[in-house]
Design a protein around this motif. Structure first.
Motif, PDB file in Angstrom:
ATOM      1  N   TYR A 150      61.488  56.248  56.622  1.00  0.00           N
ATOM      2  CA  TYR A 150      62.190  57.351  57.281  1.00  0.00           C
ATOM      3  C   TYR A 150      63.268  56.763  58.167  1.00  0.00           C
ATOM      4  O   TYR A 150      63.057  55.733  58.806  1.00  0.00           O
ATOM      5  CB  TYR A 150      61.220  58.185  58.119  1.00  0.00           C
ATOM      6  CG  TYR A 150      60.253  58.978  57.278  1.00  0.00           C
ATOM      7  CD1 TYR A 150      60.558  60.276  56.889  1.00  0.00           C
ATOM      8  CD2 TYR A 150      59.050  58.424  56.858  1.00  0.00           C
ATOM      9  CE1 TYR A 150      59.679  61.011  56.103  1.00  0.00           C
ATOM     10  CE2 TYR A 150      58.173  59.147  56.079  1.00  0.00           C
ATOM     11  CZ  TYR A 150      58.489  60.441  55.706  1.00  0.00           C
ATOM     12  OH  TYR A 150      57.615  61.160  54.921  1.00  0.00           O
ATOM     13  N   ARG A 192      65.131  65.520  53.510  1.00  0.00           N
ATOM     14  CA  ARG A 192      63.785  66.050  53.204  1.00  0.00           C
ATOM     15  C   ARG A 192      63.932  67.122  52.124  1.00  0.00           C
ATOM     16  O   ARG A 192      63.940  68.318  52.400  1.00  0.00           O
ATOM     17  CB  ARG A 192      63.114  66.593  54.456  1.00  0.00           C
ATOM     18  CG  ARG A 192      62.723  65.480  55.398  1.00  0.00           C
ATOM     19  CD  ARG A 192      61.925  66.003  56.571  1.00  0.00           C
ATOM     20  NE  ARG A 192      61.734  64.923  57.516  1.00  0.00           N
ATOM     21  CZ  ARG A 192      60.553  64.471  57.914  1.00  0.00           C
ATOM     22  NH1 ARG A 192      59.450  65.034  57.496  1.00  0.00           N
ATOM     23  NH2 ARG A 192      60.474  63.483  58.772  1.00  0.00           N
ATOM     24  N   THR A 248      64.116  56.021  50.878  1.00  0.00           N
ATOM     25  CA  THR A 248      64.342  56.352  52.282  1.00  0.00           C
ATOM     26  C   THR A 248      64.659  57.833  52.409  1.00  0.00           C
ATOM     27  O   THR A 248      65.490  58.364  51.674  1.00  0.00           O
ATOM     28  CB  THR A 248      65.508  55.524  52.869  1.00  0.00           C
ATOM     29  OG1 THR A 248      65.224  54.135  52.678  1.00  0.00           O
ATOM     30  CG2 THR A 248      65.691  55.802  54.354  1.00  0.00           C
ATOM     31  N   ASP A 301      66.674  62.002  58.248  1.00  0.00           N
ATOM     32  CA  ASP A 301      66.762  63.170  59.107  1.00  0.00           C
ATOM     33  C   ASP A 301      68.036  62.987  59.944  1.00  0.00           C
ATOM     34  O   ASP A 301      68.275  61.891  60.454  1.00  0.00           O
ATOM     35  CB  ASP A 301      65.552  63.249  60.050  1.00  0.00           C
ATOM     36  CG  ASP A 301      64.274  63.565  59.306  1.00  0.00           C
ATOM     37  OD1 ASP A 301      64.200  64.631  58.679  1.00  0.00           O
ATOM     38  OD2 ASP A 301      63.336  62.747  59.369  1.00  0.00           O
ATOM     39  N   SER A 335      56.045  65.031  50.192  1.00  0.00           N
ATOM     40  CA  SER A 335      55.992  63.578  50.444  1.00  0.00           C
ATOM     41  C   SER A 335      54.975  62.862  49.545  1.00  0.00           C
ATOM     42  O   SER A 335      55.289  61.766  49.061  1.00  0.00           O
ATOM     43  CB  SER A 335      55.772  63.275  51.927  1.00  0.00           C
ATOM     44  OG  SER A 335      54.543  63.756  52.373  1.00  0.00           O
TER      45      SER A 335
END
Length: 158
Positions: A5, A120, A149, A152, A134
């Motif tokens: 992330y 996302r 990866t 956000d 996920s």
């Protein structure tokens, strides 16, 4: 390999080598809200290709199409959303279609020796749940050794 992330813009992946930028599209040929706005700001090709593709028989839920935008970068248009979000269609994301898209994306990433980058996916306009999405990424991508990866724009509140 584990899902990574990062805070930042998924259209500007911070990695060397070949890169696939993946996102979810609807099955109606509509382009103009959500993450695609950021894609179109950087490159015109993905939107042009998507609109042309949407008028062909192979444009359907579960389909993936790569559009090369730089020497080492492709945008993966993944059709996993049925129509648009509305009161009568609160979750247009189709998880089965997304799973198929992700498996195809993994094959493309392996063929190109590419890392995968995305927001996302499926959680914004498509109304999906990250708790369901996920694990799909883990099954299709990271378990196959594909560096993945998720970006956000700001640090999410959990």
């Amino acid at each position: 390999m584990t899902l990574l992330y990062a805070t930042g813009d998924a259209t500007v992946p911070a990695s060397a080598g070949n890169k696939l930028i993946a996102h979810v599209c609807n099955d109606r040929g509509g382009w103009g809200k959500g993450f695609v706005v950021a894609i179109s700001r950087r490159w015109p090709q993905p939107e042009r290709d998507y609109r042309t593709w949407s008028r062909t028989p192979d444009f359907q839920l579960g389909a993936v199409r790569l559009v090369q935008v730089e020497t080492d970068t492709w945008v993966a248009n993944m059709v996993a959303q049925r129509g648009y979000r509305s009161a009568s269609n609160p979750t247009p994301l189709r998880y089965e279609a997304l799973e198929k898209c992700l498996n195809d994306l993994a094959a493309h990433a392996a063929r190109l020796n590419a890392s995968v980058h995305m927001p996302r996916i499926g959680c914004g306009l498509a109304g999906g749940s990250w708790d369901e999405i996920s694990p799909m990424l883990d099954r299709a991508l990271t378990s196959a050794g594909i560096a993945t990866t998720v970006y956000d724009l700001e640090q999410p509140t959990r």
